[in-house]
Design an enzyme around this catalytic site. Structure first.
Site, short mmCIF file in Angstrom:
data_model
loop_
_atom_site.label_atom_id
_atom_site.label_comp_id
_atom_site.label_asym_id
_atom_site.label_seq_id
_atom_site.Cartn_x
_atom_site.Cartn_y
_atom_site.Cartn_z
N ASP A 82 0.80 -1.23 0.00
CA ASP A 82 0.00 0.00 0.00
C ASP A 82 0.84 1.28 0.00
O ASP A 82 2.00 1.28 0.39
CB ASP A 82 -0.96 0.01 1.20
CG ASP A 82 -0.25 -0.16 2.54
OD1 ASP A 82 0.77 -0.89 2.60
OD2 ASP A 82 -0.71 0.43 3.54
N GLU A 140 -0.58 -2.03 5.14
CA GLU A 140 0.31 -1.96 6.31
C GLU A 140 0.12 -0.66 7.07
O GLU A 140 0.29 -0.61 8.28
CB GLU A 140 1.78 -2.09 5.89
CG GLU A 140 2.76 -2.32 7.04
CD GLU A 140 3.05 -1.08 7.88
OE1 GLU A 140 3.14 -1.20 9.12
OE2 GLU A 140 3.16 0.02 7.31
#
Ligand SMILES: [Zn+2]
Ligand SMILES: [Zn+2]
Length: 395
Positions: A82, A140
């Site tokens: 991400d 994350e």
């Protein structure tokens, strides 16, 4: 020797790994929205010939690379995918095309490196025994953390890895070097949201008020004793308040004060006790002074402990791969990482990949609009990951 084979392939595929990273960097996606990213990962893996794939946690993916005797032992390699809500300021050909979203934490580097490692491992699958499980996880950067969702979705089962290795960029470490630390490494992080309620009014008439500004001030000072008096000096702890909002004026006392902070430490028992201390002290002060308290502790990631034996073995592998001078011992780092969830389930080793290059002006920290890496790091990132996995599968 397998180490030379890995180094050769890492060099041969360097350009492809760089291109993967640039593609990902130009097309960043926010946490839990990594649809195109995971599609790209799947396409690349299939092109390499890796077809044992399973989607997990909506935008995550697990893949297997089987060597000889695949049931013998399994080790996992993890990348997060991400990006962050930051407007990129780098003027580079691979600048983010998704305005307001940027790979400013290097997760593009982690994903591209793991793709490179996957290709290497697939090509040398006749030269190792056991299975390498590749874990590409979402989210994350956002609570509850993609790692916790991947675990819930059985990413660590069938087959269950004996250990998991994660790699993260580190702009403080020069490119060409990596860093390790066994034992306690990164902190748990909890978000604190506090509202102190009183009774506002004219600043000239304190006898008619319950002043939440004064109460909040006492409370903030008193809470510092959680770290200075309640915490063991042997356990690192941080309590910081970064936002205090009292919307009054010179002569206006507001009805309430809103406060935000963070509590970080490296021990789960103490973490739970500290939460109780904070609530007790805050309630005591606020209610003792006639106010009302709303104190929410939003639990973030747990603390990250690197398993001793796994980390020692991985560090030795890095020394064999890069030479002793290029492998550093790291200090404790009070940031948090959702990789910690894996380390609560199985042995883990989370290490740092150097990406800094002052001669090229690459010095910005992660989570800044000018973060970038020296792409020479990608050849190491992919090759070393593959070598650590193969080394861990031995005996
Ligand atoms: Zn980050
Ligand atoms: Zn990160």
């Amino acid at each position: 020797m397998v180490i030379n084979r890995i180094k050769t392939i890492a060099r041969q595929i360097k350009q492809e790994t760089i291109e993967s990273r640039r593609h990902l960097h130009a097309h960043p996606e926010l946490s839990f929205q990594e649809h195109q990213t995971v599609a790209f990962v799947e396409k690349k893996l299939r092109a390499f010939g890796i077809n044992q794939l399973e989607k997990k946690a909506e935008t995550g993916l697990v893949a297997l690379v089987e060597g000889k005797n695949p049931g013998k032992k399994t080790v996992a390699l993890r990348a997060d995918m991400d990006a962050l809500p930051i407007i990129e300021q780098n003027e580079v050909p691979y600048k983010s095309q998704n305005h307001g979203v940027m790979h400013a934490c290097g997760h593009d580097v982690h994903t591209a490196s793991l793709l490179g490692a996957a290709k290497i491992l697939h090509e040398i699958r006749d030269e190792f025994e056991g299975t390498v499980k590749l874990i590409f996880q979402p989210g994350e950067e956002l609570i509850p953390g993609g790692a916790s969702l991947m675990i819930k979705d059985k990413a660590l089962e069938n087959p269950k890895p004996s250990g998991i290795i994660g790699q993260h960029v580190m702009p403080m470490i020069p490119v060409g070097k990596v860093g390790f630390r066994k034992g306690m490494y990164m902190a748990s992080a909890d978000e604190l949201y506090i509202t102190v309620k009183g009774k506002g009014g004219h600043g000239a008439m304190p006898e008619t008020l319950v002043d939440p500004v004064l109460i909040a001030s006492h409370m903030i000072v008193a809470l510092q004793q959680v770290v200075s008096r309640n915490a063991s000096p042997k356990i690192p702890s941080v309590l910081s308040f970064g936002r205090v909002e009292a919307l009054g004026a010179t002569n206006i006392i507001p009805n309430e004060v809103k406060i935000q902070g963070t509590f970080r430490t490296l021990n789960e028992d103490w973490r739970a006790k500290a939460h109780q201390h904070m609530l007790q002290i805050a309630h005591g002060i606020v209610e003792g002074m006639g106010g009302q308290l709303d104190f929410e502790i939003r639990k973030g990631y747990p603390f990250l402990k690197n398993a001793d034996a796994l980390t020692e073995k991985a560090q030795q592998a890095a020394i064999d791969y890069l030479g002793e001078d290029n492998v550093l011992d790291l200090d404790i780092w009070m940031a948090a990482e959702d990789f910690a969830y894996y380390t609560q389930e199985i042995d883990g080793c989370f290490y740092r990949l150097g990406t800094r290059n002052e001669s090229k002006g690459i010095t910005s920290g992660v989570h800044t609009p000018t973060f970038d890496i020296d792409e020479e790091a990608l050849e190491i990132g992919s090759g070393l990951m593959a070598f650590i996995a193969v080394n861990e599968l031995k005996n």
